[in-house]
Design a protein around this motif. Structure first.
Motif, mmCIF file in Angstrom:
data_model
loop_
_atom_site.group_PDB
_atom_site.id
_atom_site.type_symbol
_atom_site.label_atom_id
_atom_site.label_comp_id
_atom_site.label_asym_id
_atom_site.label_seq_id
_atom_site.Cartn_x
_atom_site.Cartn_y
_atom_site.Cartn_z
ATOM 1 N N MET A 1 0.651 -1.131 0.019
ATOM 2 C CA MET A 1 -0.072 0.171 0.091
ATOM 3 C C MET A 1 0.891 1.276 -0.015
ATOM 4 O O MET A 1 1.987 1.471 0.607
ATOM 5 N N THR A 2 0.508 2.263 -0.695
ATOM 6 C CA THR A 2 1.203 3.399 -0.654
ATOM 7 C C THR A 2 0.895 4.418 0.681
ATOM 8 O O THR A 2 -0.155 4.109 1.196
ATOM 9 N N THR A 3 1.805 5.186 0.948
ATOM 10 C CA THR A 3 1.547 5.928 2.039
ATOM 11 C C THR A 3 0.339 6.744 2.043
ATOM 12 O O THR A 3 -0.511 7.152 2.893
ATOM 13 N N THR A 4 -0.143 7.610 0.803
ATOM 14 C CA THR A 4 -1.206 8.180 0.608
ATOM 15 C C THR A 4 -2.446 7.487 0.862
ATOM 16 O O THR A 4 -3.314 7.963 1.646
ATOM 17 N N VAL A 5 -2.585 6.140 0.549
ATOM 18 C CA VAL A 5 -3.698 5.334 0.698
ATOM 19 C C VAL A 5 -3.956 5.186 2.357
ATOM 20 O O VAL A 5 -5.015 5.262 2.991
ATOM 21 N N ARG A 6 -2.836 4.893 3.038
ATOM 22 C CA ARG A 6 -2.671 4.697 4.569
ATOM 23 C C ARG A 6 -3.338 5.971 5.181
ATOM 24 O O ARG A 6 -4.027 5.921 6.010
ATOM 25 N N ILE A 7 -2.700 6.917 4.791
ATOM 26 C CA ILE A 7 -3.156 8.073 5.351
ATOM 27 C C ILE A 7 -4.547 8.756 5.176
ATOM 28 O O ILE A 7 -5.084 8.882 6.093
ATOM 29 N N GLY B 1 -6.933 6.329 4.640
ATOM 30 C CA GLY B 1 -7.542 5.141 5.329
ATOM 31 C C GLY B 1 -7.647 5.553 6.867
ATOM 32 O O GLY B 1 -8.833 5.637 7.535
ATOM 33 N N ALA B 2 -6.544 5.993 7.171
ATOM 34 C CA ALA B 2 -6.537 6.598 8.843
ATOM 35 C C ALA B 2 -7.425 7.684 8.982
ATOM 36 O O ALA B 2 -8.200 7.714 9.950
#
Length: 96
Positions: free
Chosen positions: A1-7, A9-10
């Motif tokens: 997962m990319t960092t943007t998707v994680r951010i 999602g959070a």
């Protein structure tokens, strides 16, 4: 997962969880003897000691109910983070 998707999602999870937060109307009040901003600031500052005391005594509470609502909450937050050292200890540079 990319960092943007994680951010994203959070952030979406935090927004979803915060939408469930509410305060019952019975907990809000007004008047000269109801805790407001300054009492919230004080209660936030003494939170660690109040919490320890509340473990041993039912007469000690860490949060005043009823209170004025948003201003009490804001003072409580500032008391915990600023006066309680939360932002100071969180900003210390760690040397490994």
């Amino acid at each position: 997962m990319t960092t943007t998707v994680r951010i994203l999602g959070a952030a979406a999870l935090a927004l979803l969880l915060s939408a469930c937060a509410s305060q019952i109307d019975a907990g809000l009040s007004s008047g000269p003897d109801v805790p407001g901003f300054w009492w919230g600031l004080w209660h936030g500052f003494i939170f660690p000691w109040s919490w320890i005391g509340s473990l041993f005594s039912d007469d000690i509470a860490v949060y005043a109910v009823p209170n004025t609502g948003g201003w009490y909450d804001f003072g409580f937050f500032l008391g915990i983070t600023v006066l309680g050292g939360g932002s100071f200890f969180g900003s210390k540079k760690r040397n490994n």
